[in-house]
Motif scaffolding. Structure first.
Motif, short mmCIF file in Angstrom:
data_model
loop_
_atom_site.label_atom_id
_atom_site.label_comp_id
_atom_site.label_asym_id
_atom_site.label_seq_id
_atom_site.Cartn_x
_atom_site.Cartn_y
_atom_site.Cartn_z
N ASN A 258 14.79 -52.16 36.73
CA ASN A 258 15.57 -52.75 35.65
C ASN A 258 16.00 -51.64 34.69
O ASN A 258 15.18 -51.09 33.96
N LYS A 259 17.30 -51.32 34.72
CA LYS A 259 17.78 -50.20 33.89
C LYS A 259 17.68 -50.49 32.40
O LYS A 259 17.48 -49.58 31.59
N TRP A 260 17.79 -51.76 32.01
CA TRP A 260 17.70 -52.09 30.58
C TRP A 260 16.28 -51.94 30.07
O TRP A 260 16.06 -51.52 28.93
N ALA A 261 15.31 -52.28 30.91
CA ALA A 261 13.91 -52.07 30.51
C ALA A 261 13.59 -50.58 30.46
O ALA A 261 12.79 -50.14 29.63
N PHE A 262 14.21 -49.79 31.32
CA PHE A 262 14.04 -48.34 31.27
C PHE A 262 14.58 -47.77 29.97
O PHE A 262 13.95 -46.94 29.33
N LEU B 161 12.27 -53.58 23.38
CA LEU B 161 13.44 -54.33 22.88
C LEU B 161 14.02 -55.20 24.00
O LEU B 161 14.46 -56.32 23.75
N TRP B 162 14.02 -54.68 25.22
CA TRP B 162 14.46 -55.50 26.37
C TRP B 162 13.55 -56.71 26.51
O TRP B 162 14.03 -57.83 26.74
N ALA B 163 12.25 -56.50 26.41
CA ALA B 163 11.30 -57.61 26.55
C ALA B 163 11.53 -58.67 25.48
O ALA B 163 11.47 -59.88 25.76
N LEU B 164 11.79 -58.25 24.24
CA LEU B 164 12.08 -59.22 23.19
C LEU B 164 13.35 -60.01 23.50
O LEU B 164 13.40 -61.22 23.31
N SER B 165 14.38 -59.32 23.97
CA SER B 165 15.63 -60.02 24.26
C SER B 165 15.49 -60.96 25.45
O SER B 165 16.23 -61.94 25.55
N ALA C 175 8.68 -29.97 22.89
CA ALA C 175 9.69 -31.02 23.03
C ALA C 175 9.95 -31.40 24.49
O ALA C 175 10.14 -32.57 24.80
N ASN C 176 9.96 -30.42 25.39
CA ASN C 176 10.21 -30.72 26.80
C ASN C 176 9.08 -31.56 27.40
O ASN C 176 9.33 -32.47 28.20
N SER C 177 7.86 -31.27 27.03
CA SER C 177 6.72 -32.05 27.53
C SER C 177 6.76 -33.47 26.98
O SER C 177 6.45 -34.44 27.69
N ARG C 178 7.14 -33.61 25.73
CA ARG C 178 7.27 -34.95 25.13
C ARG C 178 8.35 -35.75 25.84
O ARG C 178 8.17 -36.93 26.12
N LEU C 179 9.47 -35.09 26.12
CA LEU C 179 10.57 -35.76 26.82
C LEU C 179 10.13 -36.20 28.21
O LEU C 179 10.41 -37.33 28.63
N ALA C 180 9.43 -35.34 28.93
CA ALA C 180 8.97 -35.67 30.27
C ALA C 180 7.99 -36.85 30.25
O ALA C 180 8.08 -37.77 31.07
N ALA C 181 7.07 -36.84 29.29
CA ALA C 181 6.10 -37.94 29.18
C ALA C 181 6.79 -39.25 28.82
O ALA C 181 6.49 -40.31 29.38
N THR C 182 7.74 -39.18 27.90
CA THR C 182 8.46 -40.38 27.48
C THR C 182 9.31 -40.93 28.62
O THR C 182 9.33 -42.14 28.87
N LEU C 183 10.02 -40.06 29.34
CA LEU C 183 10.82 -40.52 30.48
C LEU C 183 9.93 -41.11 31.57
O LEU C 183 10.29 -42.10 32.21
N GLY C 184 8.77 -40.50 31.79
CA GLY C 184 7.83 -41.05 32.78
C GLY C 184 7.37 -42.45 32.40
O GLY C 184 7.33 -43.35 33.24
N PHE D 275 10.26 -50.00 36.33
CA PHE D 275 9.82 -50.50 37.62
C PHE D 275 8.96 -51.76 37.51
O PHE D 275 8.94 -52.57 38.44
N VAL D 276 8.23 -51.95 36.42
CA VAL D 276 7.37 -53.13 36.30
C VAL D 276 8.02 -54.27 35.51
O VAL D 276 7.41 -55.33 35.35
N ALA D 277 9.24 -54.08 35.03
CA ALA D 277 9.89 -55.08 34.17
C ALA D 277 10.00 -56.44 34.84
O ALA D 277 9.68 -57.47 34.24
N GLU D 278 10.44 -56.48 36.08
CA GLU D 278 10.60 -57.77 36.75
C GLU D 278 9.25 -58.40 37.06
O GLU D 278 9.12 -59.63 37.09
N ASP D 279 8.23 -57.58 37.27
CA ASP D 279 6.88 -58.14 37.43
C ASP D 279 6.40 -58.78 36.14
O ASP D 279 5.71 -59.80 36.16
#
Length: 113
Positions: free
Chosen positions: A30-34, A39-43, A71-80, A87-91
């Motif tokens: 689900n790209k919107w949950a990504f 905020l996606w869950a609320l909507s 900053a790069n490590s923070r970005l990687a962790a946040t994107l992960g 991936f778990v949004a529909e579940d």
């Protein structure tokens, strides 16, 4: 071809009212949950899931601040974390439907246009 799970209210009789309260949940990412996680869950009306996702976002930010990462490590962790949420949004939607009294009725496939 897309796959959907079909959920019916436990009180509905599928022989006489097959579309009464039917919910279709698409399988896959689900790209919107990504992009928007809680905020996606609320909507989507997933209040418990939104609270869990918000708490996880908050814990991640606090943990990254405490670790003092660059900053790069923070970005990687946040994107992960956001990938996991996508991936778990529909579940989470299926879990919410089960809590509201829906039962899995079937899995259907549809051609994508």
């Amino acid at each position: 071809m897309r796959l959907y799970t079909v959920h019916l209210r436990r009180t509905a009789d599928p022989l006489f009212t097959p579309d009464l309260g039917a919910e279709f949940v698409r399988e896959g990412f689900n790209k919107w949950a990504f992009l928007f996680t809680w905020l996606w869950a609320l909507s989507a009306g997933l209040w418990i899931a939104a609270a869990i996702l918000f708490a996880a976002d908050l814990v991640l930010v606090l943990a990254l601040d405490a670790a003092g990462l660059d900053a790069n490590s923070r970005l990687a962790a946040t994107l992960g974390w956001h990938l996991v949420a996508g991936f778990v949004a529909e579940d989470l939607r299926r879990w919410s439907l089960r809590l509201r009294g829906f039962a899995l009725a079937d899995v259907v496939a549809a051609e994508s246009l």
